[in-house]
Design an enzyme around this catalytic site. Structure first.
Site, mmCIF file in Angstrom:
data_model
loop_
_atom_site.group_PDB
_atom_site.id
_atom_site.type_symbol
_atom_site.label_atom_id
_atom_site.label_comp_id
_atom_site.label_asym_id
_atom_site.label_seq_id
_atom_site.Cartn_x
_atom_site.Cartn_y
_atom_site.Cartn_z
ATOM 1 N N SER A 1 -17.984 5.154 0.931
ATOM 2 C CA SER A 1 -17.603 6.427 0.311
ATOM 3 C C SER A 1 -18.785 7.378 0.492
ATOM 4 C CB SER A 1 -17.379 6.213 -1.188
ATOM 5 O OG SER A 1 -17.352 7.445 -1.878
ATOM 6 N N TYR B 1 -19.774 2.696 -9.256
ATOM 7 C CA TYR B 1 -18.965 2.857 -8.027
ATOM 8 C C TYR B 1 -19.898 3.081 -6.835
ATOM 9 C CZ TYR B 1 -15.467 4.833 -4.798
ATOM 10 O OH TYR B 1 -14.662 5.092 -3.713
HETATM 11 P P1 NDP Z 1 -5.511 3.846 -3.176
HETATM 12 O O1 NDP Z 1 -5.591 3.605 -4.640
HETATM 13 O O2 NDP Z 1 -4.352 4.582 -2.644
HETATM 14 O O3 NDP Z 1 -5.638 2.462 -2.401
HETATM 15 C C1 NDP Z 1 -6.413 1.395 -2.879
HETATM 16 C C2 NDP Z 1 -5.879 0.139 -2.277
HETATM 17 O O4 NDP Z 1 -6.674 -0.973 -2.703
HETATM 18 C C3 NDP Z 1 -4.456 -0.149 -2.692
HETATM 19 O O5 NDP Z 1 -3.737 -0.602 -1.565
HETATM 20 C C4 NDP Z 1 -4.604 -1.272 -3.717
HETATM 21 O O6 NDP Z 1 -3.453 -2.071 -3.661
HETATM 22 C C5 NDP Z 1 -5.798 -2.003 -3.142
HETATM 23 N N1 NDP Z 1 -6.467 -2.863 -4.106
HETATM 24 C C6 NDP Z 1 -7.057 -2.512 -5.281
HETATM 25 N N2 NDP Z 1 -7.529 -3.611 -5.896
HETATM 26 C C7 NDP Z 1 -7.242 -4.666 -5.084
HETATM 27 C C8 NDP Z 1 -7.453 -6.066 -5.166
HETATM 28 N N3 NDP Z 1 -8.069 -6.626 -6.215
HETATM 29 N N4 NDP Z 1 -7.023 -6.848 -4.158
HETATM 30 C C9 NDP Z 1 -6.384 -6.316 -3.093
HETATM 31 N N5 NDP Z 1 -6.144 -5.001 -2.959
HETATM 32 C C10 NDP Z 1 -6.570 -4.197 -3.947
HETATM 33 O O7 NDP Z 1 -6.869 4.581 -2.788
HETATM 34 P P2 NDP Z 1 -7.592 4.871 -1.380
HETATM 35 O O8 NDP Z 1 -6.690 4.682 -0.253
HETATM 36 O O9 NDP Z 1 -8.266 6.158 -1.569
HETATM 37 O O10 NDP Z 1 -8.713 3.746 -1.394
HETATM 38 C C11 NDP Z 1 -9.049 2.960 -0.281
HETATM 39 C C12 NDP Z 1 -10.557 2.837 -0.214
HETATM 40 O O11 NDP Z 1 -11.116 4.115 0.053
HETATM 41 C C13 NDP Z 1 -11.232 2.327 -1.478
HETATM 42 O O12 NDP Z 1 -12.216 1.384 -1.132
HETATM 43 C C14 NDP Z 1 -11.891 3.571 -2.039
HETATM 44 O O13 NDP Z 1 -12.998 3.263 -2.822
HETATM 45 C C15 NDP Z 1 -12.248 4.295 -0.767
HETATM 46 N N6 NDP Z 1 -12.521 5.720 -0.873
HETATM 47 C C16 NDP Z 1 -11.536 6.582 -1.263
HETATM 48 C C17 NDP Z 1 -11.805 7.929 -1.396
HETATM 49 C C18 NDP Z 1 -10.792 8.902 -1.889
HETATM 50 O O14 NDP Z 1 -11.163 10.043 -2.195
HETATM 51 N N7 NDP Z 1 -9.518 8.533 -1.998
HETATM 52 C C19 NDP Z 1 -13.127 8.471 -1.069
HETATM 53 C C20 NDP Z 1 -14.082 7.474 -0.632
HETATM 54 C C21 NDP Z 1 -13.766 6.162 -0.538
HETATM 55 P P3 NDP Z 1 -2.821 -2.929 -4.850
HETATM 56 O O15 NDP Z 1 -2.981 -2.143 -6.110
HETATM 57 O O16 NDP Z 1 -1.403 -3.111 -4.396
HETATM 58 O O17 NDP Z 1 -3.587 -4.214 -4.853
#
Ligand code: NDP
Length: 247
Positions: free
Chosen positions: A141, A154
């Site tokens: 991030s 985070y």
């Molecule tokens: P979303 O919340 O849309 O996606 C997060 C994903 O992680 C979901 O598919 C969720 O699926 C999965 N997830 C969460 N916990 C678990 C777990 N314990 N096991 C398996 N899967 C898990 O957010 P983003 O697409 O934004 O996030 C993706 C990545 O991008 C993250 O690492 C986030 O920190 C990073 N990021 C995002 C930013 C933003 O502004 N959106 C900026 C910088 C980084 P489910 O709940 O079905 O398990």
């Protein structure tokens, strides 16, 4: 070997950046293997890819469980015959000021954003070393390269994975295992991520920022595609993807 025909395991594939990346990579001929906790969402995304002529498989996966990651990688190998790339993308962002002492949220971020990434790396490393080929992509991030108030823990998890990824790159070069690493530093991307924030003031601040500047997860998917598409002797190790409007 370009994106086409590569077998790519993606965690956090049930929404946001993971979903957008799976969809784009499959469009470009990759065989994608999706992991996350919400089975219904994984099925929908996988069905949509297959309907459009792509190749996909999925498995319910909690990245906190090392055996789940091993099973996801096994699914990739059993279904598609090989493993070329893991995209460690699953993550949560329950931000809050440190003084709020939301220690359950701290532990959740360490378990998912840091240990979950390590579990993904451990699941592919034996194959990648043995075959002297493989690519690890991890979503850090912009909070992994600069400090943001509210993002103490985070940011700590995102700085930590940055270190792990760069050290893998260096060790792989020394050991001759040809493992490529790409770390992604996205800014505000409009996904479901803010839903994990439990602190009301932090959520209000994030909502207002994302409303003003947030961009589509497709922006990050294109970068993931670019990294995978490079020739084997090219390792594009870091990408920062800012919304143009984010300071
Ligand atoms: P979303 O919340 O849309 O996606 C997060 C994903 O992680 C979901 O598919 C969720 O699926 C999965 N997830 C969460 N916990 C678990 C777990 N314990 N096991 C398996 N899967 C898990 O957010 P983003 O697409 O934004 O996030 C993706 C990545 O991008 C993250 O690492 C986030 O920190 C990073 N990021 C995002 C930013 C933003 O502004 N959106 C900026 C910088 C980084 P489910 O709940 O079905 O398990």
């Amino acid at each position: 070997m370009s994106v086409k025909d590569k077998v790519v395991v993606i965690t956090g594939a049930s929404s946001g950046i993971g979903e957008a990346s799976a969809t784009l990579l499959a469009q470009n001929g990759a065989k994608v293997v999706l992991g996350a906790r919400r089975e219904e969402r994984l099925k929908q995304i996988s069905d949509a890819i297959i309907e459009k002529g792509g190749q996909a498989a999925y498995r319910v996966t909690d990245v906190r469980n090392p055996d789940d990651l091993k099973a996801l990688v096994s699914l990739a190998k059993n279904k598609f015959g090989q493993i070329d790339v893991i995209f460690n993308n699953a993550g949560v962002m329950p931000n809050s000021p440190m003084s709020a002492l939301k220690t359950d949220d701290w532990n959740l971020m360490i378990d998912i954003n840091l240990k979950g990434v390590l579990n993904g790396i451990a699941a592919v490393m034996p194959d990648f070393v043995a075959q002297k080929h493989g690519q690890i992509i991890t979503t850090s991030s912009v909070a992994g390269i600069k400090n943001f108030t509210g993002a103490g823990v985070y940011g700590a998890t995102k700085y930590a994975v940055r270190n792990v990824m760069e050290v893998i790159r260096m060790e792989s070069a020394e050991e001759g295992t040809n493992i490529r690493t790409s770390t992604l530093y996205p800014g505000a991307i409009n996904t479901e991520l803010l839903q994990s924030i439990t602190d009301k003031a932090t959520l209000a601040g994030a909502d207002s920022l994302y409303e003003k500047v947030g961009i589509s997860p497709d922006a990050v998917a294109r970068v993931v595609n670019f990294a995978i598409d490079q020739p084997e002797d090219v390792n594009v190790s870091e990408f920062t993807v800012w919304p143009t409007k984010q300071a």
